[in-house]
Scaffold this active site. Structure first.
Site, mmCIF file in Angstrom:
data_model
loop_
_atom_site.group_PDB
_atom_site.id
_atom_site.type_symbol
_atom_site.label_atom_id
_atom_site.label_comp_id
_atom_site.label_asym_id
_atom_site.label_seq_id
_atom_site.Cartn_x
_atom_site.Cartn_y
_atom_site.Cartn_z
ATOM 1 N N GLY A 3 -16.588 -8.989 13.212
ATOM 2 C CA GLY A 3 -15.886 -8.330 12.120
ATOM 3 C C GLY A 3 -14.448 -8.042 12.482
ATOM 4 N N GLY B 89 -12.339 -11.330 14.081
ATOM 5 C CA GLY B 89 -13.035 -12.449 14.718
ATOM 6 C C GLY B 89 -14.443 -12.520 14.167
ATOM 7 N N CYS C 295 -4.593 -11.819 21.171
ATOM 8 C CA CYS C 295 -5.013 -12.934 20.314
ATOM 9 C C CYS C 295 -4.343 -14.245 20.708
ATOM 10 C CB CYS C 295 -4.767 -12.613 18.844
ATOM 11 S SG CYS C 295 -5.608 -11.098 18.311
ATOM 12 N N GLY D 290 -14.811 -16.423 16.850
ATOM 13 C CA GLY D 290 -13.570 -17.160 16.855
ATOM 14 C C GLY D 290 -12.446 -16.293 17.381
ATOM 15 N N HIS E 45 -11.048 -4.338 23.772
ATOM 16 C CA HIS E 45 -11.801 -3.303 23.071
ATOM 17 C C HIS E 45 -11.883 -2.079 23.966
ATOM 18 C CE1 HIS E 45 -12.906 -5.794 19.755
ATOM 19 N NE2 HIS E 45 -13.583 -6.645 20.487
ATOM 20 N N THR F 226 -8.683 -10.492 23.340
ATOM 21 C CA THR F 226 -8.347 -9.178 22.814
ATOM 22 C C THR F 226 -8.939 -8.111 23.724
ATOM 23 O OG1 THR F 226 -8.233 -7.839 20.792
ATOM 24 C CG2 THR F 226 -10.355 -8.860 21.305
#
Length: 217
Positions: A158, A147, A176, A79, A85, A83
């Site tokens: 996580g 998420g 987000c 969800g 990473h 974003t």
């Protein structure tokens, strides 16, 4: 590409593994496979890592202009919106049988937020949640994103905690999906706590909240 999965810690009901810097796509596949193959006796696992730089976006969300992004973007099954990473994040993937633990999904999201809030409180940093915007914030800036993917009583994905990030990589997106959302990292607030020490704090707090007090949140 081979992955090294190193056991960091084992509690009563949880196994914590360190992966190091990992490909997002490979970990996504491994999480889905683990969850699909697990049974009612499988131990819950926490996978801790950093990712090679990548943008990810939740299902059915509108993609930004890909030509403006310095790294590739992929659609994932969690969800949430877009974003980033990359190096300097602590990514904490929680492969948990929520049905067995009798914890509701909304309760679990709140528990994850409390893990981060408790860590920052211990470091004398005031952190909060914002209603309707999952995650954790310091002075209105996002320090941790959440998420999750929930299927047949189990979940994976996580949270990603910003330890020491490259802020420029976030400038290409609305984190987000929120316009004018700013991000912050721990190093900007407290540069005296190491990455590994932060990971150890997170392991201790997560274990305590989930195993001892999970239903209270």
């Amino acid at each position: 590409m081979s992955l090294k999965k190193e056991l960091l810690h084992r509690s009563k009901t949880l196994d914590f593994f360190k992966f190091g810097t990992s490909s997002y796509e490979m970990i996504l596949s491994l999480m889905a496979t683990f969850t699909s193959n697990r049974d009612q006796f499988s131990r819950d696992e926490i996978w801790i890592m950093e990712h090679f730089p990548i943008y990810t976006i939740g299902l059915k969300k509108k993609h930004p202009n890909k030509t403006n992004l310095p790294f590739k973007i992929i659609e994932t099954d969690r969800g949430g919106d877009i974003t980033f990473h990359g190096l300097g994040q602590i990514v904490f993937y929680t492969l948990i049988n929520l049905k067995r633990r009798k914890i509701f999904l909304k309760t679990y999201v709140r528990l994850l937020e409390n893990v981060i809030i408790s860590l920052l409180y211990y470091l004398k940093i005031n952190a909060t949640r914002i209603e309707g915007k999952p995650g954790v914030y310091v002075n209105g800036k996002k320090i941790a994103s959440i998420g999750l993917k929930y299927t047949k009583g189990c979940l994976y994905h996580g949270f990603a905690f910003n330890y020491k990030i490259n802020f420029n990589h976030w400038s290409f997106i609305n984190p987000c999906g929120y316009h004018d959302m700013k991000v912050i990292d721990l190093h900007s607030l407290n540069n005296k706590v190491s990455y590994d020490k932060t990971v150890n704090y997170l392991i201790t707090i997560f274990t305590d909240l989930l195993e001892k007090n999970g239903k209270k949140f």
